[in-house]
Write a protein that holds these residues in place. Sequence first.
Motif, PDB file in Angstrom:
ATOM      1  N   TYR A   8       8.309  -9.548   8.659  1.00  0.00           N
ATOM      2  CA  TYR A   8       7.251 -10.026   7.781  1.00  0.00           C
ATOM      3  C   TYR A   8       5.885  -9.727   8.377  1.00  0.00           C
ATOM      4  CZ  TYR A   8       4.271 -13.374   5.323  1.00  0.00           C
ATOM      5  OH  TYR A   8       3.265 -13.967   4.612  1.00  0.00           O
ATOM      6  N   LEU A   9       5.030  -9.054   7.623  1.00  0.00           N
ATOM      7  CA  LEU A   9       3.675  -8.740   8.041  1.00  0.00           C
ATOM      8  C   LEU A   9       2.719  -9.511   7.141  1.00  0.00           C
ATOM      9  CD1 LEU A   9       4.098  -4.870   8.457  1.00  0.00           C
ATOM     10  CD2 LEU A   9       4.096  -6.591  10.268  1.00  0.00           C
ATOM     11  N   PRO A  10       2.206 -10.658   7.583  1.00  0.00           N
ATOM     12  CA  PRO A  10       1.394 -11.496   6.704  1.00  0.00           C
ATOM     13  C   PRO A  10       0.120 -10.838   6.211  1.00  0.00           C
ATOM     14  CG  PRO A  10       1.373 -12.336   8.971  1.00  0.00           C
ATOM     15  CD  PRO A  10       2.425 -11.284   8.910  1.00  0.00           C
ATOM     16  N   THR A  11      -0.430  -9.878   6.980  1.00  0.00           N
ATOM     17  CA  THR A  11      -1.629  -9.194   6.499  1.00  0.00           C
ATOM     18  C   THR A  11      -1.367  -8.456   5.191  1.00  0.00           C
ATOM     19  OG1 THR A  11      -1.094  -7.327   7.927  1.00  0.00           O
ATOM     20  CG2 THR A  11      -2.696  -8.902   8.763  1.00  0.00           C
ATOM     21  N   LEU A  12      -0.130  -8.013   4.978  1.00  0.00           N
ATOM     22  CA  LEU A  12       0.175  -7.307   3.728  1.00  0.00           C
ATOM     23  C   LEU A  12       0.103  -8.234   2.536  1.00  0.00           C
ATOM     24  CD1 LEU A  12       3.044  -4.834   4.705  1.00  0.00           C
ATOM     25  CD2 LEU A  12       0.559  -4.511   4.748  1.00  0.00           C
ATOM     26  N   ASP A  13       0.446  -9.516   2.718  1.00  0.00           N
ATOM     27  CA  ASP A  13       0.256 -10.459   1.622  1.00  0.00           C
ATOM     28  C   ASP A  13      -1.224 -10.611   1.300  1.00  0.00           C
ATOM     29  OD1 ASP A  13       2.800 -11.099   0.778  1.00  0.00           O
ATOM     30  OD2 ASP A  13       3.037 -12.769   2.164  1.00  0.00           O
ATOM     31  N   GLY A  14      -2.061 -10.583   2.335  1.00  0.00           N
ATOM     32  CA  GLY A  14      -3.497 -10.625   2.093  1.00  0.00           C
ATOM     33  C   GLY A  14      -3.974  -9.421   1.308  1.00  0.00           C
ATOM     34  N   TRP A  15      -3.443  -8.240   1.639  1.00  0.00           N
ATOM     35  CA  TRP A  15      -3.801  -7.039   0.882  1.00  0.00           C
ATOM     36  C   TRP A  15      -3.280  -7.107  -0.553  1.00  0.00           C
ATOM     37  CZ3 TRP A  15      -7.517  -3.913   1.792  1.00  0.00           C
ATOM     38  CH2 TRP A  15      -7.918  -3.637   3.105  1.00  0.00           C
ATOM     39  N   LYS A  53      -8.566   0.144  -9.191  1.00  0.00           N
ATOM     40  CA  LYS A  53      -8.107   0.721  -7.920  1.00  0.00           C
ATOM     41  C   LYS A  53      -7.146  -0.214  -7.187  1.00  0.00           C
ATOM     42  CE  LYS A  53     -10.775   4.400  -8.201  1.00  0.00           C
ATOM     43  NZ  LYS A  53     -10.228   5.778  -8.329  1.00  0.00           N
ATOM     44  N   GLY A  54      -7.032  -1.451  -7.667  1.00  0.00           N
ATOM     45  CA  GLY A  54      -6.053  -2.352  -7.081  1.00  0.00           C
ATOM     46  C   GLY A  54      -4.641  -1.802  -7.164  1.00  0.00           C
ATOM     47  N   VAL A  55      -4.355  -1.028  -8.201  1.00  0.00           N
ATOM     48  CA  VAL A  55      -3.033  -0.403  -8.310  1.00  0.00           C
ATOM     49  C   VAL A  55      -2.797   0.555  -7.148  1.00  0.00           C
ATOM     50  CG1 VAL A  55      -1.604   1.148  -9.698  1.00  0.00           C
ATOM     51  CG2 VAL A  55      -2.932  -0.657 -10.814  1.00  0.00           C
ATOM     52  N   ASP A  56      -3.825   1.304  -6.769  1.00  0.00           N
ATOM     53  CA  ASP A  56      -3.697   2.236  -5.650  1.00  0.00           C
ATOM     54  C   ASP A  56      -3.457   1.484  -4.341  1.00  0.00           C
ATOM     55  OD1 ASP A  56      -4.632   5.037  -6.873  1.00  0.00           O
ATOM     56  OD2 ASP A  56      -5.886   3.458  -7.702  1.00  0.00           O
ATOM     57  N   VAL A  57      -4.076   0.307  -4.204  1.00  0.00           N
ATOM     58  CA  VAL A  57      -3.831  -0.518  -3.023  1.00  0.00           C
ATOM     59  C   VAL A  57      -2.371  -0.969  -2.998  1.00  0.00           C
ATOM     60  CG1 VAL A  57      -4.476  -2.625  -1.791  1.00  0.00           C
ATOM     61  CG2 VAL A  57      -6.240  -1.262  -2.930  1.00  0.00           C
ATOM     62  N   PHE A  58      -1.854  -1.390  -4.148  1.00  0.00           N
ATOM     63  CA  PHE A  58      -0.442  -1.760  -4.230  1.00  0.00           C
ATOM     64  C   PHE A  58       0.459  -0.595  -3.813  1.00  0.00           C
ATOM     65  CE2 PHE A  58      -1.225  -5.414  -7.264  1.00  0.00           C
ATOM     66  CZ  PHE A  58      -0.640  -6.374  -6.448  1.00  0.00           C
ATOM     67  N   PHE A  59       0.132   0.606  -4.258  1.00  0.00           N
ATOM     68  CA  PHE A  59       0.931   1.773  -3.889  1.00  0.00           C
ATOM     69  C   PHE A  59       0.931   1.972  -2.367  1.00  0.00           C
ATOM     70  CE2 PHE A  59       0.264   4.090  -8.215  1.00  0.00           C
ATOM     71  CZ  PHE A  59       1.274   3.333  -8.774  1.00  0.00           C
ATOM     72  N   GLY A  60      -0.241   1.867  -1.753  1.00  0.00           N
ATOM     73  CA  GLY A  60      -0.325   2.036  -0.311  1.00  0.00           C
ATOM     74  C   GLY A  60       0.489   0.989   0.433  1.00  0.00           C
ATOM     75  N   ILE A  61       0.425  -0.263  -0.030  1.00  0.00           N
ATOM     76  CA  ILE A  61       1.210  -1.335   0.586  1.00  0.00           C
ATOM     77  C   ILE A  61       2.698  -1.029   0.475  1.00  0.00           C
ATOM     78  CG2 ILE A  61       1.851  -3.768   0.416  1.00  0.00           C
ATOM     79  CD1 ILE A  61      -1.007  -4.251  -0.729  1.00  0.00           C
ATOM     80  N   SER A  62       3.144  -0.636  -0.712  1.00  0.00           N
ATOM     81  CA  SER A  62       4.570  -0.405  -0.942  1.00  0.00           C
ATOM     82  C   SER A  62       5.111   0.708  -0.055  1.00  0.00           C
ATOM     83  CB  SER A  62       4.823  -0.067  -2.413  1.00  0.00           C
ATOM     84  OG  SER A  62       4.572  -1.181  -3.230  1.00  0.00           O
ATOM     85  N   GLY A  63       4.387   1.817   0.014  1.00  0.00           N
ATOM     86  CA  GLY A  63       4.851   2.918   0.847  1.00  0.00           C
ATOM     87  C   GLY A  63       4.969   2.511   2.302  1.00  0.00           C
ATOM     88  N   LEU A 266      -5.003   8.385   1.416  1.00  0.00           N
ATOM     89  CA  LEU A 266      -4.906   8.444   2.868  1.00  0.00           C
ATOM     90  C   LEU A 266      -5.700   7.316   3.519  1.00  0.00           C
ATOM     91  CD1 LEU A 266      -3.846   9.981   5.319  1.00  0.00           C
ATOM     92  CD2 LEU A 266      -5.774  11.562   5.091  1.00  0.00           C
ATOM     93  N   LEU A 267      -6.901   7.051   3.000  1.00  0.00           N
ATOM     94  CA  LEU A 267      -7.753   6.021   3.581  1.00  0.00           C
ATOM     95  C   LEU A 267      -7.210   4.620   3.303  1.00  0.00           C
ATOM     96  CD1 LEU A 267     -11.213   7.605   2.776  1.00  0.00           C
ATOM     97  CD2 LEU A 267     -10.317   7.134   5.072  1.00  0.00           C
ATOM     98  N   ILE A 268      -6.644   4.397   2.123  1.00  0.00           N
ATOM     99  CA  ILE A 268      -6.039   3.099   1.832  1.00  0.00           C
ATOM    100  C   ILE A 268      -4.923   2.814   2.829  1.00  0.00           C
ATOM    101  CG2 ILE A 268      -4.527   1.880   0.199  1.00  0.00           C
ATOM    102  CD1 ILE A 268      -6.250   3.012  -2.056  1.00  0.00           C
ATOM    103  N   ALA A 269      -4.062   3.804   3.047  1.00  0.00           N
ATOM    104  CA  ALA A 269      -2.972   3.621   4.009  1.00  0.00           C
ATOM    105  C   ALA A 269      -3.515   3.357   5.410  1.00  0.00           C
ATOM    106  CB  ALA A 269      -2.070   4.855   4.001  1.00  0.00           C
ATOM    107  N   ALA A 270      -4.592   4.025   5.781  1.00  0.00           N
ATOM    108  CA  ALA A 270      -5.159   3.865   7.122  1.00  0.00           C
ATOM    109  C   ALA A 270      -5.735   2.464   7.327  1.00  0.00           C
ATOM    110  CB  ALA A 270      -6.234   4.922   7.364  1.00  0.00           C
ATOM    111  N   VAL A 271      -6.511   1.971   6.359  1.00  0.00           N
ATOM    112  CA  VAL A 271      -7.126   0.649   6.545  1.00  0.00           C
ATOM    113  C   VAL A 271      -6.070  -0.456   6.507  1.00  0.00           C
ATOM    114  CG1 VAL A 271      -9.370   1.409   5.676  1.00  0.00           C
ATOM    115  CG2 VAL A 271      -7.728   0.387   4.097  1.00  0.00           C
ATOM    116  N   ILE A 272      -5.017  -0.275   5.705  1.00  0.00           N
ATOM    117  CA  ILE A 272      -3.930  -1.254   5.689  1.00  0.00           C
ATOM    118  C   ILE A 272      -3.206  -1.260   7.035  1.00  0.00           C
ATOM    119  CG2 ILE A 272      -1.649  -1.735   4.704  1.00  0.00           C
ATOM    120  CD1 ILE A 272      -2.790  -0.835   1.993  1.00  0.00           C
ATOM    121  N   ALA A 273      -2.885  -0.062   7.547  1.00  0.00           N
ATOM    122  CA  ALA A 273      -2.216   0.029   8.848  1.00  0.00           C
ATOM    123  C   ALA A 273      -3.073  -0.583   9.941  1.00  0.00           C
ATOM    124  CB  ALA A 273      -1.900   1.488   9.170  1.00  0.00           C
ATOM    125  N   GLY A 274      -4.393  -0.384   9.863  1.00  0.00           N
ATOM    126  CA  GLY A 274      -5.285  -0.927  10.877  1.00  0.00           C
ATOM    127  C   GLY A 274      -5.231  -2.440  10.968  1.00  0.00           C
TER     128      GLY A 274
END
Length: 363
Positions: A8-15, A53-63, A266-274
């Motif tokens: 479980y990564l709680p930051t992902l729930d925040g995203w 663009k929230g949909v794109d954030v969801f995509f980045g989280i899911s991947g 690419l940037l969405i995935a990067a900031v989420i990973a960060g």
Amino acid sequence: MKPTPRGYLPTLDGWRAIAILMIIVVHSASAVFAPGAGSENAFWFAVTRYGAKGVDVFFGISGFLICSRLLEEHEAHGTISLKGFYIRRALRILPPYAVYLVALVMLTALGAVTLGRGELLTSIFFSRNFFTAPSDAAAWFTGHLWSLAVEEHFYLLWPGLLVFWTPGKARRNVVLFALAIAAWRVIEFRFRLLNHVLPDVSFYQRTDVRLDALLWGCWFALLLRIPAWRERCTRLLSGWRWWALMAALVAVMVLPVPMAMLWQSLLIAAVIAGTTLNPDTPVGRLLETAPPRWIGRISYSLYLWQNLFLIPLSVAWHLGLLQTLPLNVAAAFAAAALSYYVVERPMIKLGHRLAPPTTEGRA
């Protein structure tokens, strides 16, 4: 050396909370700042459109999340159980989805909404993103299900590819795959090669031009399993560098940047990973506070139900105050909470009992 993030990564729930609130903003504003109702309204209408663009954030989280969980299983057992994965996904996704569709059918019978046969069938078979509606207003109550179709197509494709490639090959191949989709998007946008096959289908909802938004999240998940790269990314995706990436993300979202969708994904995935690597930063701590985590937990159900209540002026309002601000937002949250606690959470737990995951996620 920091341990590899697991479970479980709680930051992902925040995203997830950020993503769904962006979508709620854009849908709520459709009835408040109607286009053509004055220059000030037109300005705010244009600004709130970026909430999509929230949909794109969801995509980045899911991947990022799905690939991370699959890699945890591979590291623990040397293999990935596709059967177990699909049992958990089916019980996670399908029950709340079915309840929403059944509710739409019942409301259609009562004359409260309009649901066409084509809408229903393509929603049931997760092909809503290839359905041609007469207008957005005519198919509003299932219009948002296009993104779930893209996610389902990703679930069908990616786990098998990861098993076939193995994680080592996947790190290289997923980049090539994502770049190929980005190149295809440019070619198809310019020449419309599939127009005769997919006439009038929304270009930006098609899986073949949106899948890279999930694949870049997979790439970061794969990269972070290598200890040396995890250490580099922990350092590079923190502090002022993280804020620079966030500024770049905002820029590519609002400015006419060439290949903007590629850089955005690419940037969405990067900031989420960060933030998952650095949860002790101010942003990480904010994402892990109780309110955003709760909103993130109910975000799937909230995404399903919000289109019933947050409707534009072009759609008939049959539910009265429940489709009027601010009660429509409250009604969407109430329906989502009911869906989460009565349907979604018990089904997640059932999926974990039938096919125990390597590490516990959230329920």
